[in-house]
Design an enzyme around this catalytic site. Structure first.
Site, short mmCIF file in Angstrom:
data_model
loop_
_atom_site.label_atom_id
_atom_site.label_comp_id
_atom_site.label_asym_id
_atom_site.label_seq_id
_atom_site.Cartn_x
_atom_site.Cartn_y
_atom_site.Cartn_z
N GLU A 58 5.40 -5.49 -9.86
CA GLU A 58 4.46 -6.30 -9.06
C GLU A 58 3.85 -7.42 -9.92
O GLU A 58 3.75 -8.56 -9.47
CB GLU A 58 3.38 -5.37 -8.52
CG GLU A 58 2.31 -6.02 -7.68
CD GLU A 58 1.17 -5.01 -7.41
OE1 GLU A 58 1.47 -3.86 -7.03
OE2 GLU A 58 0.00 -5.37 -7.60
N LYS B 179 5.50 4.89 -9.91
CA LYS B 179 4.46 3.99 -9.41
C LYS B 179 4.02 3.01 -10.49
O LYS B 179 3.75 1.83 -10.21
CB LYS B 179 3.25 4.81 -8.93
CG LYS B 179 2.03 3.97 -8.50
CD LYS B 179 2.36 2.98 -7.40
CE LYS B 179 1.15 2.46 -6.66
NZ LYS B 179 0.02 2.04 -7.44
#
Lengths: 351, 351, 351, 351
Positions: free
Chosen positions: C206, C199
């Site tokens: 991102e 993650k």
């Protein structure tokens, strides 16, 4: 060589552990300045060498400590990975009021831990970042120091002996009166870790400086790219102005000319000029550039502080890539290009 | 596949030059939508292929132009390096009021020059950036258009035929009423060059996106680095926490799981998942990543505008380095390290 | 909204702590799928809200744990800075065989520490990276999971309930048969920390994706820079080709057109289109971009692994600079320029 | 000051146009060395000043040219943006065999164009990159020269007069015998453009060096960030180890200590020490860093050559950002964050 008078050692005595690339030269310089060293290294030839420069050689840590009078001061000049192991043996030999100096390239975070550990026995820990490389014997060593101020003061004759001295550079306009330690080439930076913190960033800057020169020289090196036959296919970015890239530049003279009168003169440039004068092609270097920790730690500190360091980090990443660690990322991009555009990889030149 | 109704072509007729990786599919899609194409390519098999999808094949530029009624419109889908050569032959065959569309990956600066050249004969030049890759036949083509607005309007049925259509993505909240061209997948961006300018930046962004995924996957790929034997020498940065890097991650499943519900879902990720599903090691790719011009031009534009583009430029430089163009810079750094610290290069792993 | 059948919960019961921006929606989604939640939050209105979606609200951690049957499973959805405090209270309430799930944005290094701590009591710790933002209620949540495989299996109904489901994206060509968890939108990544590690890198990517779009749009935004009056002095880099920068581009339509058929389509682009459709100037944003940890940790991991991540790191540094943390560096450069060239700083535009 | 003997001018006569920040000092230095200058500037006070240092002042270009004997040599020291305008007036006054030297910071691409233009009249064009800043009068000027070799030889006394001379730096080990021009501080680099090409890259390197120091000092400047109150919210990346960032470092002494014995000693560092000695806070600088062309051109050249230059380009982009040109990109990222996570921007500190 800069001169430091024989009596500047003020009778300071120092244990010294680690007589490698830098350590032996440092002992030599301190002995010349009257700091009396008792030195230990696991290698017999290192012990013999140190005896030749006037220091007393010891066969073991125990023997070395035994020859020191209180308060004892022991300077470690070791690869960062073995410092803790040596401390395991050394610390039980010491007592309250003694001092340990780590002059190697330890991470300052290790200093915080070690200072706490030694502090429990009231042993003072001093961290010293030392710059100078293989030239330090001659040029002197720039030292950045952290730890208890009393220990710093006790050890000041050693720092002064190792430092280049004020005469090795013109005084900065505005600096007047009796030159302080910073102008001699050593500086008390603050509590434990401060010395290695400043040295860490010093080396981070060094990575950036080196990469700046290297990139610039690479651009000059490819200034004749307009002479190469241009390929015409969808995989090749066309050179729009081949006429602008027709220069065969004398790089070894370029680095030489920059040494005088230019804004980018520096000691690193002086060294580059020496190397390129030997062989302008540098063909004996494979271009695998190691990094020994400080550049990484500097980047880590910048990130933790929330401070941008794009130049220093780009320099670090260039070293990683020089060792092939970008390979899988490149394979991912080739795979993507194949997937969306049917692009096949082009063969390497010459293959 | 998105559907475009047969009659949306509105009887538009189009000359089409260049039936390569993208051209043939584009003709196919336009024919299906009722735009009648007369197509030319130097390769006979390309001409045969285009005839099979319902277009008229022409043996030469002259023949092609001869089959078009006024005002003629000729769409070029060619490698950027040959556009001017084709224009040299084509332009004399055209007359005032005709249109030339460059749908390839030309630099927008070339558009400005060509539009001026064709404008002297009152021939309208239209630049169209086309995205879609080998998938466009099925997905439709995203088009960014520059040039005289009257020519744009005349050609709109062709753009609409090529475009994916509004149904290929959910409408943006706030977009209501009859969907305009942008929502169909084509956009009039402004005067000449505007189409290729927007497409150029589009591709510049693409480089950045690709590199972001590639770097992230590379970090995951090395998440087991703590298992490697750590070397202890002054040339190696020690891994301080090997216990933190003990993961063997299932990368092909990682890229798959990110496709649903995550913030980083994208078409590029979809493609990566396809490729990694075939072979998670990507070992058939050598990692030499080409760049076909737009990424460079985007960086050049950013620099000329005075706008920072560190991410897009880092992505571009990564491609240069993947092809070995960082070599001399790395040699300079190795030479410097040797000069100041006596550091020798470490051998490559496995050598 | 994707559908998950009511009975997929298989009777799993879950304690849930933290009903903030994401937590409440997650409970809602799990309740709909038949996972029975007993939820606690310090805020009364959050407890009321959770009751409305069918979960059982508890007034305290003690009350919540009291309502759970063995083996108990408690999912934490908390700011990373308060996780340890909550664990201090929670862990004494649990017993061997129970499970704690950290679904927040904890650093995976914390997972390693906490898993060890809980393991001493034979409590299983599961780390889950959850992506989905404020849209997850509707789109489902992408989950990356680390920890003991038995705990993962016990909790699988909850993961399946939260996941988007296979139908929310076309299956990757090559993926056949019964869709596995990765295709549903959740993935067991490995032992403790693996979930948050994946993650973390997901968020690092991102940052890179966001910056790639942002830089590209900034270049388009300045495409009219040739219209500005050019200053002629030694402090200003002249724009050599003002005629090439004369475009006023319709950015809100540009981001819309890229959503269909282009290579750079993505969910982040969809969101950008929504925002720019509201106000193409984005003038209500001051451009101070926060970073919430994962981007930093990704960069730290890359550096510790020795893997280059120039794009992800440049994106991170851009955020630091957006908050003014580059100021002192810029002052240093201005001071240098003044020192060597007598350059004075130019006033800011409009000042 | 380095000395150049009065008779080294060898009777060379030179027209000189442009008596600004650098020009007047250059004339002064040449006059001292016996190069006779006839100088013109549009400003009367500049003409008066030049007369005081022994040069002949001329009221106009015509008057200046009239005072020169054949073959005439005219050195231009002008902002790059006005060179062509001056050439428009000057060139008709010259004749075949005359020489024009552009010593300003022109883009080498302009040199190629101008050399061609002047070559049509058989006037020789010489491009000279000059480094030295406001210190050159005292330190001498480093010169990188391109153009026809015969013109270079004719002008050599001027180059020698301006150059620092071999004594201003220790000779590189390996350089023996009579020092050549590179060791004096001037270098013939090749045909037209070569001089400004090398100077361009020189300045590109300078940007990188400056940024490396600036970033490092910024990291040191924030070394006390652990003392700040840490905010606990989802918008703030927590500082995991505040205890590691507790240092208040004496930056003005740090830059001073690095000047002696360290690897990163340089002239830029000397200047930084001067500035920080005046005011360690540098608070009188607003941190808006101009760029005057060469850094951009260096980046453009790297990109066109296909050579990675991440460090030099990051330094350039840092300057762009220091002037606020990253704003729209930052707004885009804030808008995205708002869209996917409901994140609101945090207020600036102190606002």
């Amino acid at each position: 060589m800069s001169t430091t008078s024989k009596d500047s050692g003020h009778g300071l005595q120092l244990g010294f552990v680690g007589l490698g690339r830098m350590g032996l030269n440092m002992v030599h310089r301190m002995q010349d300045a009257g700091v009396q060293c008792v030195a230990f290294d696991t290698k017999a030839e290192a012990r013999e060498a140190v005896a030749k420069v006037g220091a007393e050689a010891a066969d073991s840590l125990e023997a070395m400590v035994g020859k020191l009078s209180s308060p004892r001061a022991v300077w470690l000049m070791l690869p960062t990975a073995v410092v803790d192991t040596v401390l395991d043996t050394l610390v039980p030999l010491l007592e309250a009021g003694d001092m340990v100096i780590d002059g190697g390239n330890s991470h300052y975070v290790e200093d915080l831990r070690r200072a706490k550990r030694l502090g429990e026995k009231n042993i003072h820990y001093v961290d010293v970042g030392v710059s100078g490389g293989v030239w330090g014997r001659e040029r002197g060593y720039c030292q950045m120091i952290g730890g208890p101020e009393t220990a710093y003061k006790h050890l000041q004759p050693a720092f002064a002996a190792l430092a280049p001295g004020v005469d090795t550079a013109p005084r900065s306009p505005g600096r007047m009166g009796k030159p302080g330690p910073a102008e001699q080439g050593y500086l008390y930076c603050g509590p434990n870790g401060a010395g290695h913190f400043v040295k860490m960033v010093h080396n981070g800057i060094e990575y950036g400086l080196m990469a700046a020169y290297a990139e610039g020289l690479n651009i000059l090196h490819h200034a004749n790219v307009g002479r190469e036959k241009q390929e015409v296919d969808a995989e090749t970015s066309p050179l729009e102005h081949p006429d602008r890239y027709q220069y065969d530049l004398p790089l070894h003279d370029v680095v030489e000319v920059w040494r005088r009168g230019s804004v980018i003169g520096s000691w690193l440039l002086d060294l580059t000029a020496i190397e390129m004068n030997k062989d302008p092609t540098l063909k004996h270097y494979a271009g695998r550039v190691s990094d020994s920790g400080e550049g990484r730690w500097t980047a880590l500190a910048a990130i933790e502080e929330g401070v941008p360091a794009p130049v220093l980090t780009a320099a670090l990443f260039g070293r990683f890539a020089s060792r092939g660690n970008d390979m899988f990322a490149d394979q991912v991009m080739s795979a993507m290009r194949h997937a969306f555009g049917g692009h096949d990889e082009k063969a390497a030149k010459g293959s």
